[in-house]
Design a protein around this motif. Structure first.
Motif, PDB file in Angstrom:
ATOM      1  N   TYR A   7       0.829  -1.199   0.000  1.00  0.00           N
ATOM      2  CA  TYR A   7       0.000   0.000   0.000  1.00  0.00           C
ATOM      3  C   TYR A   7       0.864   1.250   0.000  1.00  0.00           C
ATOM      4  CZ  TYR A   7      -4.259   2.599   0.478  1.00  0.00           C
ATOM      5  OH  TYR A   7      -5.308   3.433   0.222  1.00  0.00           O
ATOM      6  N   LEU A   8       1.946   1.202   0.776  1.00  0.00           N
ATOM      7  CA  LEU A   8       2.859   2.352   0.852  1.00  0.00           C
ATOM      8  C   LEU A   8       3.457   2.651  -0.525  1.00  0.00           C
ATOM      9  CD1 LEU A   8       4.167   4.359   2.859  1.00  0.00           C
ATOM     10  CD2 LEU A   8       6.045   2.754   3.093  1.00  0.00           C
ATOM     11  N   GLU A   9       3.890   1.607  -1.211  1.00  0.00           N
ATOM     12  CA  GLU A   9       4.501   1.824  -2.532  1.00  0.00           C
ATOM     13  C   GLU A   9       3.481   2.338  -3.545  1.00  0.00           C
ATOM     14  OE1 GLU A   9       6.685  -1.623  -3.787  1.00  0.00           O
ATOM     15  OE2 GLU A   9       8.028  -1.513  -2.049  1.00  0.00           O
ATOM     16  N   GLN A  10       2.260   1.838  -3.442  1.00  0.00           N
ATOM     17  CA  GLN A  10       1.226   2.323  -4.362  1.00  0.00           C
ATOM     18  C   GLN A  10       0.921   3.804  -4.112  1.00  0.00           C
ATOM     19  OE1 GLN A  10      -2.123  -0.349  -3.952  1.00  0.00           O
ATOM     20  NE2 GLN A  10      -0.890  -2.125  -4.515  1.00  0.00           N
ATOM     21  N   MET A  11       0.819   4.151  -2.845  1.00  0.00           N
ATOM     22  CA  MET A  11       0.575   5.556  -2.514  1.00  0.00           C
ATOM     23  C   MET A  11       1.722   6.411  -3.030  1.00  0.00           C
ATOM     24  SD  MET A  11      -2.146   6.391  -1.114  1.00  0.00           S
ATOM     25  CE  MET A  11      -2.513   7.414   0.254  1.00  0.00           C
ATOM     26  N   GLN A  12       2.941   5.933  -2.814  1.00  0.00           N
ATOM     27  CA  GLN A  12       4.110   6.671  -3.272  1.00  0.00           C
ATOM     28  C   GLN A  12       4.017   6.920  -4.777  1.00  0.00           C
ATOM     29  OE1 GLN A  12       7.743   4.427  -3.174  1.00  0.00           O
ATOM     30  NE2 GLN A  12       9.021   6.248  -3.357  1.00  0.00           N
TER      31      GLN A  12
END
Ligand SMILES: Nc1ncnc2c1ncn2[C@@H]1O[C@H](COP(=O)(O)OP(=O)(O)OP(=O)(O)O)[C@@H](O)[C@H]1O
Lengths: 372, 127
Positions: free
Chosen positions: B15-20
């Motif tokens: 999720y963090l990478e997608q948000m990034q």
């Protein structure tokens, strides 16, 4: 009309009269409940008084100020929690302090009303808490045969189930929108990550099923005399491929046989969990020692590893559902955090106990004793 | 013009990478934190214009704690809390109340689409 008793604990007269005025003709109704709720107010000016009242009457809701002349509001809260009274507490706080809020939430406070509050705030808080109480009592009735469904468990469970779905959905949407262009190869990482998330979700579901089986009843147990050593050997065989991958060696210290009356499936779950943790949380080229023995009263199972170990804090949370130590060392290791809570339940079902000795970076030893 | 930067905290790596990815695509710089503890450090040491924080990390209420700490230090930096379980949690969340003890500007259910995200960010950053 159904009447709920509200105990207001506050040493400021003004607050008391204010609350009385607001709630005098206030009723709450729900579409799914025929009767409306109305409220009867009782007040006390100290925490000590409040405890006496709670002990002697059936109170439904407590409006609790933290700053009181004698003992503090949170101490009253603690008492209510300890006694497991079926009531809901709303804290009245004069300054929005997160420390107090977190502390109070941990001790079971249902909600907070900041002071000074207006009519609407108080009414909406009372409305919410009434709904909460009502639903809680209804659920309790529905599940009174010991299968208490805990709110916390459900919210954490849905978090654990929804997180992988969100992650996979996020990746699929990125592919749908062709965020990385038209070449399918650009998406390899997303695809692999999605598959990994789905696999771990499958594990979670399997663990969940084990968990509910153990939780919900002893019905399906088949207790018979079995050789524990046999079952242990199969468990070792099934973990071996993962151990080899990680260069972890497993040494067994088994007697020729160890006969005990118990459920074979339950033992399998115990062994698989301990071994899989001892390998997963081990170091490259580490050791696992797997001991089976008995003394006069107990069968003793010991699994010792040379892995990452745990801090005191991690250790104290170890058997809680969904607890996973989150640090740099465990980040890459997948798991559901359910294994050990299942294990503990099974051991308790067999009147046994689990103990853990662990040291960070040295390793851990799990010891289980089950009486014959 | 200098790019604005956004602090992102989530213990779900995907999720963090997608948000990034999405936030950077919208033209912002990102600062990442993998958990509550890391995020607390980043709040102390980094400069940013906005924060998007996951609610449940090490603690059930990590996001609340972080946004409280952040707002204490930088009252004007907008904070969005995101959660997979906004509906299931019992926290009564009313950001409209100025006296609410939860100091965040917006709560969003995870699964938000990039265009919605852009709208929320722009609104809070007044772009
Ligand atoms: N042998 C061990 N050494 C170090 N840490 C351990 C060990 N066994 C368990 N832990 C810690 O305890 C946590 C809970 O373990 P548990 O077996 O319940 O779940 P899990 O390993 O995360 O998932 P699974 O249920 O899929 O095995 C782990 O996440 C890990 O942080």
């Amino acid at each position: 009309m159904e009447k709920l008793k509200i105990l207001v604990v506050d040493d400021e007269r003004g607050i008391l009269t204010g609350i009385r005025r607001v709630l005098r003709n206030f009723t709450v109704s729900f579409p799914f409940h025929d009767e409306d709720f109305e409220y009867e107010l009782i007040d006390s000016e100290t925490g000590e008084d409040a405890i006496e009242i709670i002990d002697s009457q059936d109170i439904d809701i407590v409006l609790l100020d933290n700053k009181l002349p004698g003992i503090e509001g949170v101490e009253v809260l603690e008492y209510i929690k300890k006694k497991e009274y079926d009531l809901a507490v709303i804290m009245i706080t004069s300054h929005a302090s997160i420390d107090l809020a977190v502390k109070a939430t941990n001790r079971g406070a249902y909600n907070f009303v900041p002071k000074p509050f207006n009519q609407a705030e108080l009414k909406s808080a009372i409305q919410n808490v009434t709904k909460h109480l009502f639903l809680k009592r209804m659920t309790k009735e529905l599940t009174s045969e010991g299968k208490e469904i805990r709110f916390k468990f459900l919210s954490v469970l849905s978090h654990e189930l929804k997180s992988p779905i969100n992650a996979v959905e996020g990746y699929l949407r990125m592919m749908e929108d062709k965020q990385l262009g038209n070449d399918i190869n650009a998406y390899t990482k997303m695809i692999n990550r999605s598959i990994t998330r789905i696999e771990s979700m499958r594990n979670l579901i399997m663990d969940m099923l084990d968990f509910t089986r153990v939780e919900s009843g002893k019905k399906s147990r088949t207790i018979q005399e079995i050789d524990i050593v046999e079952i242990a050997k199969i468990a070792v065989d099934s973990i071996l491929p993962i151990a080899i991958q990680k260069n972890v060696s497993i040494r067994t210290h088994f007697p020729d046989e160890l006969i005990k009356k118990c459920d074979a499936g339950e033992l399998e779950i115990i062994f698989n969990n301990l071994l899989s943790n001892a390998v997963k949380y081990n170091k490259e080229e580490g050791q696992v020692d797997f001991v089976l023995k008995k003394d006069r009263k107990n069968v003793i199972i010991e699994v010792k590893d040379t892995g990452i170990g745990m801090s005191e804090e991690e250790k104290s949370n170890l058997f809680k559902e969904f607890m996973r130590a989150k640090n740099v060392k465990t980040r890459a290791i997948s798991g559901t955090g359910l294994g050990l809570s299942i294990l503990k339940k099974i051991v308790e079902l067999n009147n046994g106990n689990v103990t853990v000795e662990t040291e960070v970076d040295k390793g851990s030893t799990f010891k289980i004793e089950i009486p014959f | 013009m200098n790019k604005k930067s956004i602090l992102l905290a989530d213990d779900d790596r995907d999720y963090l990478e997608q948000m990034q990815f999405h936030v950077e695509k919208l033209g912002f710089k990102t600062i990442l934190a993998n958990n509550q503890k890391e995020c607390e450090e980043k709040i102390e040491t980094e400069k940013f214009d906005m924060a998007i924080l996951d609610l449940m990390m090490e603690n059930e209420d990590s996001g609340f704690i972080l946004s409280y700490k952040l707002k204490k230090k930088y009252p004007d930096i907008p904070v969005i809390l995101v959660s997979a379980v906004t509906k299931e949690t019992r926290f009564v969340f009313q950001p409209e109340h100025d006296d609410s003890w939860i100091k965040a500007d917006k709560m969003l259910e995870k699964g938000i689409r990039p265009d919605q995200l852009q709208r929320e960010i722009n609104k809070l950053l007044k772009i």
